[in-house]
Design a protein around this motif. Structure first.
Motif, PDB file in Angstrom:
ATOM      1  N   SER A 173       1.077  -1.268  -0.106  1.00 30.45           N
ATOM      2  CA  SER A 173       0.003   0.236  -0.161  1.00 30.45           C
ATOM      3  C   SER A 173       0.791   1.334   0.044  1.00 30.45           C
ATOM      4  CB  SER A 173      -0.876  -0.088   1.152  1.00 30.45           C
ATOM      5  OG  SER A 173      -0.334   0.148   2.423  1.00 30.45           O
ATOM      6  N   ASN A 174       0.463   2.531  -0.171  1.00 30.19           N
ATOM      7  CA  ASN A 174       1.029   3.591  -0.051  1.00 30.19           C
ATOM      8  C   ASN A 174       1.654   3.850   1.352  1.00 30.19           C
ATOM      9  OD1 ASN A 174      -0.121   4.134  -2.661  1.00 30.19           O
ATOM     10  ND2 ASN A 174      -1.565   5.503  -2.154  1.00 30.19           N
ATOM     11  N   GLY A 175       2.866   4.613   1.067  1.00 24.78           N
ATOM     12  CA  GLY A 175       3.738   4.837   2.305  1.00 24.78           C
ATOM     13  C   GLY A 175       3.485   6.416   2.655  1.00 24.78           C
ATOM     14  N   VAL A 176       4.366   6.827   3.653  1.00 24.40           N
ATOM     15  CA  VAL A 176       4.568   8.110   4.238  1.00 24.40           C
ATOM     16  C   VAL A 176       5.945   8.468   4.619  1.00 24.40           C
ATOM     17  CG1 VAL A 176       2.120   8.038   5.051  1.00 24.40           C
ATOM     18  CG2 VAL A 176       3.881   7.665   6.665  1.00 24.40           C
ATOM     19  N   PRO A 204       8.874  26.936  16.307  1.00 20.32           N
ATOM     20  CA  PRO A 204       8.106  25.840  16.152  1.00 20.32           C
ATOM     21  C   PRO A 204       8.914  24.738  15.360  1.00 20.32           C
ATOM     22  CG  PRO A 204       7.638  27.555  14.518  1.00 20.32           C
ATOM     23  CD  PRO A 204       8.673  28.192  15.641  1.00 20.32           C
ATOM     24  N   MET A 205       8.366  23.504  15.318  1.00 22.87           N
ATOM     25  CA  MET A 205       8.849  22.306  14.507  1.00 22.87           C
ATOM     26  C   MET A 205       8.071  22.832  12.960  1.00 22.87           C
ATOM     27  SD  MET A 205      10.852  19.876  13.912  1.00 22.87           S
ATOM     28  CE  MET A 205      11.744  19.274  15.443  1.00 22.87           C
ATOM     29  N   ARG A 206       8.855  22.899  12.035  1.00 20.67           N
ATOM     30  CA  ARG A 206       8.103  23.204  10.892  1.00 20.67           C
ATOM     31  C   ARG A 206       8.259  21.508  10.178  1.00 20.67           C
ATOM     32  NH1 ARG A 206      12.094  26.991  10.082  1.00 20.67           N
ATOM     33  NH2 ARG A 206      12.816  25.927   8.738  1.00 20.67           N
ATOM     34  N   VAL A 207       6.965  21.005   9.717  1.00 19.24           N
ATOM     35  CA  VAL A 207       6.980  19.745   9.457  1.00 19.24           C
ATOM     36  C   VAL A 207       6.411  19.730   7.812  1.00 19.24           C
ATOM     37  CG1 VAL A 207       5.564  17.606   9.806  1.00 19.24           C
ATOM     38  CG2 VAL A 207       6.223  19.048  11.748  1.00 19.24           C
ATOM     39  N   THR A 208       6.996  18.798   7.105  1.00 19.45           N
ATOM     40  CA  THR A 208       6.624  18.536   5.799  1.00 19.45           C
ATOM     41  C   THR A 208       6.458  16.980   5.453  1.00 19.45           C
ATOM     42  OG1 THR A 208       7.862  20.345   4.980  1.00 19.45           O
ATOM     43  CG2 THR A 208       7.184  18.540   3.403  1.00 19.45           C
ATOM     44  N   SER A 209       5.288  16.542   5.089  1.00 15.05           N
ATOM     45  CA  SER A 209       5.023  15.351   4.817  1.00 15.05           C
ATOM     46  C   SER A 209       4.644  14.767   3.446  1.00 15.05           C
ATOM     47  CB  SER A 209       3.636  14.907   5.946  1.00 15.05           C
ATOM     48  OG  SER A 209       4.026  15.001   7.113  1.00 15.05           O
ATOM     49  N   HIS A 210       4.998  13.585   3.162  1.00 15.80           N
ATOM     50  CA  HIS A 210       4.777  13.191   1.614  1.00 15.80           C
ATOM     51  C   HIS A 210       3.951  11.827   1.609  1.00 15.80           C
ATOM     52  CE1 HIS A 210       7.692  16.250   0.255  1.00 15.80           C
ATOM     53  NE2 HIS A 210       8.557  15.799   1.203  1.00 15.80           N
ATOM     54  N   VAL A 211       3.017  11.679   0.687  1.00 15.39           N
ATOM     55  CA  VAL A 211       2.458  10.472   0.678  1.00 15.39           C
ATOM     56  C   VAL A 211       2.818   9.617  -0.439  1.00 15.39           C
ATOM     57  CG1 VAL A 211       0.016   9.367   0.089  1.00 15.39           C
ATOM     58  CG2 VAL A 211       0.324  11.571   1.460  1.00 15.39           C
ATOM     59  N   ILE A 238       3.159  11.644  -4.269  1.00 17.37           N
ATOM     60  CA  ILE A 238       1.896  11.976  -4.855  1.00 17.37           C
ATOM     61  C   ILE A 238       1.233  13.121  -4.185  1.00 17.37           C
ATOM     62  CG2 ILE A 238       1.380   9.796  -6.021  1.00 17.37           C
ATOM     63  CD1 ILE A 238      -0.290   8.983  -3.976  1.00 17.37           C
ATOM     64  N   ASP A 239       1.517  13.428  -2.873  1.00 15.27           N
ATOM     65  CA  ASP A 239       0.858  14.350  -2.313  1.00 15.27           C
ATOM     66  C   ASP A 239       2.066  15.088  -1.254  1.00 15.27           C
ATOM     67  OD1 ASP A 239      -0.760  16.304  -1.261  1.00 15.27           O
ATOM     68  OD2 ASP A 239      -2.065  14.712  -0.289  1.00 15.27           O
ATOM     69  N   THR A 240       1.854  16.258  -0.919  1.00 16.94           N
ATOM     70  CA  THR A 240       2.778  16.918   0.180  1.00 16.94           C
ATOM     71  C   THR A 240       1.985  17.672   1.005  1.00 16.94           C
ATOM     72  OG1 THR A 240       4.626  16.913  -1.555  1.00 16.94           O
ATOM     73  CG2 THR A 240       4.739  18.450   0.337  1.00 16.94           C
ATOM     74  N   ARG A 241       2.159  17.620   2.312  1.00 23.13           N
ATOM     75  CA  ARG A 241       1.272  18.625   3.332  1.00 23.13           C
ATOM     76  C   ARG A 241       2.193  18.883   4.214  1.00 23.13           C
ATOM     77  NH1 ARG A 241      -3.038  13.218   4.074  1.00 23.13           N
ATOM     78  NH2 ARG A 241      -3.216  12.998   1.980  1.00 23.13           N
ATOM     79  N   ARG A 242       1.764  20.215   4.821  1.00 26.31           N
ATOM     80  CA  ARG A 242       2.825  21.017   5.760  1.00 26.31           C
ATOM     81  C   ARG A 242       1.869  21.307   7.063  1.00 26.31           C
ATOM     82  NH1 ARG A 242       4.492  22.081   0.718  1.00 26.31           N
ATOM     83  NH2 ARG A 242       6.884  21.994   0.323  1.00 26.31           N
ATOM     84  N   ASN A 243       2.616  21.352   8.231  1.00 31.29           N
ATOM     85  CA  ASN A 243       2.192  21.615   9.207  1.00 31.29           C
ATOM     86  C   ASN A 243       3.078  22.511  10.415  1.00 31.29           C
ATOM     87  OD1 ASN A 243       0.273  21.992  11.390  1.00 31.29           O
ATOM     88  ND2 ASN A 243       0.514  19.861  12.114  1.00 31.29           N
ATOM     89  N   GLU A 244       2.876  23.227  11.036  1.00 30.09           N
ATOM     90  CA  GLU A 244       3.685  23.568  12.330  1.00 30.09           C
ATOM     91  C   GLU A 244       3.317  23.129  13.497  1.00 30.09           C
ATOM     92  OE1 GLU A 244       4.649  27.778  12.253  1.00 30.09           O
ATOM     93  OE2 GLU A 244       6.124  27.694  10.898  1.00 30.09           O
TER      94      GLU A 244
END
Length: 231
Positions: free
Chosen positions: A98-101, A114-121, A134-140
């Motif tokens: 299945s897809n990973g992260v 803050p901790m700057r967070v970048t995530s990828h699907v 296939i997707d990138t998401r960001r958060n702090e």
């Protein structure tokens, strides 16, 4: 023949003084500050040069991990850590079917930052052999809530637990976690760690769940591991 009068008031004062002195002696130990707790071996971070990547299986596993990241344009942390004055982490979950992260974070050398967070699907193109983003998401995450998460890194990444387990199957998932804290580095990888109980592997799963939620990729991660806790 007359007897001397007994001074009852004086006797009472003496008794009260003696009672007060005895009470002070009894209470005094409880008023002393508790001794500082000595940190356990699992709570002590360690220099990058002392981390046990010299184990052949661990070195081979890490090399595969770093190359798989490079293929999709993501740098692993180990080579960047010696010159890092802040914090970095990288968590990767790469299942077979299945897809990973991937969740990464960077924080400057500032206790209030803050901790700057970048995530990828990751789209699984070849049963765990090849991925693409296939997707990138960001958060702090603000400094105070992040400190509660960061405090678990040194425990989960304890060197006496070994950097990686020594088996791999055809079905399951690869778990990787890197952490750089002001030039000090830690790494651990596991193949399909058990999420149950209070074992070291379960602690890694719990931390991975928290990082997936922080990275806003818990919808992908929750396909298999659904017990996601708030940070």
């Amino acid at each position: 023949m007359s007897h001397p009068r007994i001074d009852i008031a004086r006797i009472r004062r003496v008794v009260l003084v003696m009672f007060g002195s005895a009470l002070c002696v009894m209470v005094w130990p409880f008023l002393q500050p508790l001794p500082a707790r000595k940190p356990t071996a699992a709570e002590v971070t360690y220099p990058i040069e002392n981390y046990p990547l010299e184990d052949p299986h661990t070195a081979r596993d890490y090399d595969w991990f770093a190359k798989s990241l490079n293929q999709i344009g993501i740098d692993s942390i180990r080579s960047q850590c010696p010159n890092e004055s802040g914090e970095r982490f990288l968590f990767a979950w790469q299942p077979t079917f299945s897809n990973g992260v991937i969740v990464t974070g960077i924080r400057g050398n500032d206790p209030a930052a803050p901790m700057r967070v970048t995530s990828h699907v990751l789209d699984n193109l070849g049963l765990g052999v090849q991925y693409q983003i296939i997707d990138t998401r960001r958060n702090e995450v603000l400094a105070w809530p992040w400190s509660a998460v960061a405090s678990t890194f040194s425990r989960v990444l304890s060197p006496h637990r070994g950097a990686t387990n020594s088996w791999r199957g055809a079905d399951g998932g690869s778990w990787y976690l890197e952490w750089c804290n002001h030039g000090r580095y830690a790494y651990q990888s596991r193949w399909s760690p058990s999420p149950y109980g209070i074992s070291p592997e379960a602690e890694l799963v719990r931390l991975g769940e928290r990082l997936a939620r922080i990275g806003k990729v818990d919808d992908v991660f929750g396909v298999i591991y659904v017990d996601l806790s708030d940070y």
